[in-house]
Each structure stands twice: as structure tokens, then as C-alpha cells.
Design a protein around this motif. Structure first.
Motif, PDB file in Angstrom:
ATOM      1  N   TRP A 172       0.825  -1.198   0.000  1.00 24.01           N
ATOM      2  CA  TRP A 172       0.000   0.000   0.000  1.00 24.01           C
ATOM      3  C   TRP A 172       0.867   1.260   0.000  1.00 24.01           C
ATOM      4  N   ARG A 173       1.957   1.214   0.739  1.00 26.77           N
ATOM      5  CA  ARG A 173       2.864   2.377   0.756  1.00 26.77           C
ATOM      6  C   ARG A 173       3.462   2.615  -0.624  1.00 26.77           C
ATOM      7  N   ARG A 174       3.831   1.539  -1.325  1.00 26.18           N
ATOM      8  CA  ARG A 174       4.374   1.694  -2.665  1.00 26.18           C
ATOM      9  C   ARG A 174       3.322   2.251  -3.626  1.00 26.18           C
ATOM     10  N   LEU A 175       2.066   1.857  -3.445  1.00 27.41           N
ATOM     11  CA  LEU A 175       0.998   2.388  -4.283  1.00 27.41           C
ATOM     12  C   LEU A 175       0.809   3.883  -4.064  1.00 27.41           C
ATOM     13  N   ARG A 176       1.037   4.347  -2.842  1.00 29.86           N
ATOM     14  CA  ARG A 176       0.814   5.754  -2.527  1.00 29.86           C
ATOM     15  C   ARG A 176       1.986   6.647  -2.908  1.00 29.86           C
ATOM     16  N   THR A 177       3.206   6.151  -2.785  1.00 33.34           N
ATOM     17  CA  THR A 177       4.366   7.030  -2.905  1.00 33.34           C
ATOM     18  C   THR A 177       5.371   6.608  -3.957  1.00 33.34           C
ATOM     19  N   GLY A 178       5.255   5.442  -4.562  1.00 31.81           N
ATOM     20  CA  GLY A 178       6.324   4.953  -5.427  1.00 31.81           C
ATOM     21  C   GLY A 178       5.886   4.720  -6.847  1.00 31.81           C
ATOM     22  N   ASN A 179       6.803   4.079  -7.604  1.00 31.09           N
ATOM     23  CA  ASN A 179       6.521   3.693  -8.971  1.00 31.09           C
ATOM     24  C   ASN A 179       6.334   2.175  -9.010  1.00 31.09           C
ATOM     25  N   ALA A 180       6.362   1.588 -10.205  1.00 31.87           N
ATOM     26  CA  ALA A 180       6.133   0.146 -10.377  1.00 31.87           C
ATOM     27  C   ALA A 180       4.834  -0.266  -9.697  1.00 31.87           C
ATOM     28  N   LYS A 181       3.751   0.455 -10.011  1.00 31.65           N
ATOM     29  CA  LYS A 181       2.491   0.233  -9.311  1.00 31.65           C
ATOM     30  C   LYS A 181       1.814  -1.069  -9.710  1.00 31.65           C
ATOM     31  N   THR A 182       2.155  -1.601 -10.876  1.00 30.78           N
ATOM     32  CA  THR A 182       1.560  -2.894 -11.255  1.00 30.78           C
ATOM     33  C   THR A 182       2.014  -3.994 -10.299  1.00 30.78           C
ATOM     34  N   ALA A 183       3.308  -4.048  -9.994  1.00 32.22           N
ATOM     35  CA  ALA A 183       3.818  -5.025  -9.037  1.00 32.22           C
ATOM     36  C   ALA A 183       3.261  -4.763  -7.639  1.00 32.22           C
ATOM     37  N   ALA A 184       3.128  -3.484  -7.266  1.00 31.73           N
ATOM     38  CA  ALA A 184       2.582  -3.163  -5.949  1.00 31.73           C
ATOM     39  C   ALA A 184       1.140  -3.626  -5.823  1.00 31.73           C
ATOM     40  N   TRP A 185       0.351  -3.429  -6.879  1.00 31.51           N
ATOM     41  CA  TRP A 185      -1.028  -3.909  -6.854  1.00 31.51           C
ATOM     42  C   TRP A 185      -1.075  -5.431  -6.754  1.00 31.51           C
ATOM     43  N   CYS A 186      -0.174  -6.113  -7.439  1.00 33.48           N
ATOM     44  CA  CYS A 186      -0.145  -7.577  -7.403  1.00 33.48           C
ATOM     45  C   CYS A 186       0.087  -8.079  -5.984  1.00 33.48           C
ATOM     46  N   TRP A 187       1.104  -7.527  -5.300  1.00 30.33           N
ATOM     47  CA  TRP A 187       1.399  -7.990  -3.945  1.00 30.33           C
ATOM     48  C   TRP A 187       0.358  -7.525  -2.946  1.00 30.33           C
ATOM     49  N   PHE A 188      -0.275  -6.384  -3.205  1.00 35.26           N
ATOM     50  CA  PHE A 188      -1.353  -5.934  -2.329  1.00 35.26           C
ATOM     51  C   PHE A 188      -2.539  -6.890  -2.403  1.00 35.26           C
ATOM     52  N   VAL A 189      -2.881  -7.324  -3.606  1.00 36.60           N
ATOM     53  CA  VAL A 189      -3.993  -8.261  -3.769  1.00 36.60           C
ATOM     54  C   VAL A 189      -3.664  -9.611  -3.127  1.00 36.60           C
ATOM     55  N   ILE A 190      -2.400 -10.064  -3.264  1.00 36.82           N
ATOM     56  CA  ILE A 190      -2.011 -11.342  -2.656  1.00 36.82           C
ATOM     57  C   ILE A 190      -2.127 -11.274  -1.136  1.00 36.82           C
ATOM     58  N   ALA A 191      -1.615 -10.202  -0.529  1.00 39.87           N
ATOM     59  CA  ALA A 191      -1.699 -10.069   0.929  1.00 39.87           C
ATOM     60  C   ALA A 191      -3.135  -9.902   1.387  1.00 39.87           C
ATOM     61  N   LEU A 192      -3.929  -9.145   0.615  1.00 38.80           N
ATOM     62  CA  LEU A 192      -5.338  -8.967   0.983  1.00 38.80           C
ATOM     63  C   LEU A 192      -6.107 -10.272   0.867  1.00 38.80           C
ATOM     64  N   ALA A 193      -5.801 -11.083  -0.155  1.00 37.12           N
ATOM     65  CA  ALA A 193      -6.458 -12.381  -0.294  1.00 37.12           C
ATOM     66  C   ALA A 193      -6.103 -13.302   0.862  1.00 37.12           C
ATOM     67  N   ALA A 194      -4.850 -13.261   1.332  1.00 38.41           N
ATOM     68  CA  ALA A 194      -4.455 -14.082   2.478  1.00 38.41           C
ATOM     69  C   ALA A 194      -5.203 -13.661   3.738  1.00 38.41           C
ATOM     70  N   SER A 195      -5.345 -12.336   3.928  1.00 38.21           N
ATOM     71  CA  SER A 195      -6.052 -11.854   5.110  1.00 38.21           C
ATOM     72  C   SER A 195      -7.540 -12.186   5.048  1.00 38.21           C
ATOM     73  N   LEU A 196      -8.159 -11.933   3.894  1.00 38.18           N
ATOM     74  CA  LEU A 196      -9.582 -12.238   3.751  1.00 38.18           C
ATOM     75  C   LEU A 196      -9.832 -13.743   3.805  1.00 38.18           C
ATOM     76  N   GLY A 197      -8.911 -14.508   3.215  1.00 36.64           N
ATOM     77  CA  GLY A 197      -9.084 -15.960   3.260  1.00 36.64           C
ATOM     78  C   GLY A 197      -9.077 -16.497   4.680  1.00 36.64           C
ATOM     79  N   ALA A 198      -8.197 -15.943   5.517  1.00 31.57           N
ATOM     80  CA  ALA A 198      -8.168 -16.377   6.926  1.00 31.57           C
ATOM     81  C   ALA A 198      -9.444 -15.981   7.639  1.00 31.57           C
ATOM     82  N   ASN A 199      -9.976 -14.798   7.344  1.00 34.23           N
ATOM     83  CA  ASN A 199     -11.221 -14.365   7.979  1.00 34.23           C
ATOM     84  C   ASN A 199     -12.383 -15.287   7.594  1.00 34.23           C
ATOM     85  N   VAL A 200     -12.435 -15.645   6.300  1.00 34.21           N
ATOM     86  CA  VAL A 200     -13.520 -16.529   5.845  1.00 34.21           C
ATOM     87  C   VAL A 200     -13.345 -17.935   6.399  1.00 34.21           C
ATOM     88  N   ALA A 201     -12.094 -18.402   6.443  1.00 36.53           N
ATOM     89  CA  ALA A 201     -11.842 -19.774   6.912  1.00 36.53           C
ATOM     90  C   ALA A 201     -12.244 -19.949   8.366  1.00 36.53           C
TER      91      ALA A 201
END
Length: 215
Positions: free
Chosen positions: A64-93
Motif C-alpha cells: 500500500w505504501r508503494r501504491l501511494r508514494t512509489g513507482n512500479a504500481k503494477t507489481a505493488a497492486w499484485c502484492w497488495f492483492v495477494i496479501a489482501l487475499a491471504a487476510s480475507l481468506g483467513a477471515n472466511v476460513a
């Protein structure tokens, strides 16, 4: 001193900040606990179970910090979605949809492989330098700076060569030169030339020319 209107505005702003902060702390604590429970159910115990939610949250914050302040936002979005999926997956599980007493093999594989995934994501985010505001200003300044045109050389006027100053000749030397010239004419029948006059008088060439002009 601030007026009553400004005091009310400050209190309202602090109240909104407090509400958002409390809500964020509650959501983070619940997500942290759910990730810990899934890690324990997948066979990770002790400090390892507590390291999993820390790893997920840190990767989420870094992306999220890279999305707000940095470049290479495609990679930042990819890792943000992966971490968010892990967090949401644990909540659902942990919401009763998954039997934590009998965790399937695929979930154990995901939990066991998460440290390598988080390490890769954190390394890529850390070693992709953010584009700072100073860099953007420097690039804009370089783009806006007009190119300096090469100035054409100014043609210089060609001045004629200066004539050498006249050589001063003593009158006695001119009289002597006349005697030498008369003697030469009497002996040879031809006027004396400049090289011969120079040789007979023993003077430099410019002076010999000047003497010949007076004869």
C-alpha cells in the motif's frame, strides 16, 4: 486565542480520527487473530503461528505504501492483492466455512509456502526504488529547459596587411649609393640593380629597396 467555531471544528476532526483509528485497530486485531488461528490449524505452533499474521500485515502495508508514494504500481497492486487475499481468506476460513480441526492438504501447502511468497514480495518491493518528488521535479526541469542554439560564428572582416614603415636613410648614404650606381653604370653600361646595390653597400634588403627608390 481560537474562537468557538474553530474549537468545534478541531474537536470534530479529532473525533473522526479517533473513530477511524479505533475501527482500524479492531479490524487489524481480528484479522491478526484469524491468521494466527489458521496457522495453528495448519500445523504451525508457537512463535511461528504469530509470525504469519505479522508477515501478511507487513506485506499489505508495504504494498500500500508503494501504491501511494512509489513507482512500479503494477507489481505493488499484485502484492497488495495477494496479501489482501491471504487476510480475507483467513477471515472466511475461521467463520465456520472450514473445519479447522480437519484442515485440507491444500491449505497446509499454502500456509507452509507463505513465508517464501512473503519474502519474495517484500524483497521486490524493497529493492524497487520509489520515485521521489525531487526526481520528478528534476525530470520536469530537464524537459522544460530549452536547448541552447549554437551561435553561428560572426564573420570577421579581413583587413589588408599593414605596409611596413619607411626605412629612414641618411643623406650621406644616399650620396654614396649614387656614386656606386654611377661607377657601375660607367663600368658596365647598365643601371645597377637592387641585389648588386645591396651587396656593394652591405645593407639589409628593405634599406636597399628604399635606397634604390631614391636613385
Amino acid at each position: 486565542m481560537p474562537g468557538p467555531g474553530r474549537s468545534r471544528t478541531v474537536r470534530a476532526h479529532l473525533a473522526r480520527v479517533d473513530a477511524v483509528l479505533v475501527q482500524a485497530l479492531i479490524a487489524a486485531a481480528l484479522s491478526f487473530a484469524h491468521l494466527h488461528d489458521v496457522a495453528v490449524a495448519a500445523g504451525q505452533d508457537g512463535w511461528k503461528a504469530w509470525a504469519y499474521p505479522v508477515s501478511v500485515d507487513l506485506l499489505l502495508v508495504a504494498a500500500w505504501r508503494r501504491l501511494r508514494t512509489g513507482n512500479a504500481k503494477t507489481a505493488a497492486w499484485c502484492w497488495f492483492v495477494i496479501a489482501l487475499a491471504a487476510s480475507l481468506g483467513a477471515n472466511v476460513a475461521t467463520a465456520g466455512l472450514l473445519d479447522l480441526g480437519n484442515v485440507p492438504a491444500w491449505l497446509r501447502i499454502l500456509v507452509a509456502g507463505w513465508p517464501a511468497v512473503a519474502f519474495l514480495g517484500g524483497t521486490l518491493l524493497a529493492h524497487s526504488p520509489p520515485k521521489t518528488a525531487d526526481d520528478v521535479e528534476v525530470i520536469e526541469d530537464q524537459e522544460d529547459e530549452p536547448e541552447t542554439a549554437l551561435e553561428a560564428p560572426t564573420p570577421t572582416s579581413i583587413e589588408p596587411p599593414l605596409e611596413p614603415p619607411p626605412v629612414p636613410i641618411p643623406a650621406a648614404l644616399i650620396n654614396h649609393a649614387r656614386k656606386v650606381a654611377d661607377e657601375h653604370h660607367t663600368r658596365t653600361g647598365a643601371p645597377i640593380d637592387t641585389p648588386t646595390l645591396r651587396a656593394r653597400l652591405g645593407v639589409p634588403a628593405p634599406m636597399a629597396d628604399a635606397i634604390a627608390a631614391h636613385l
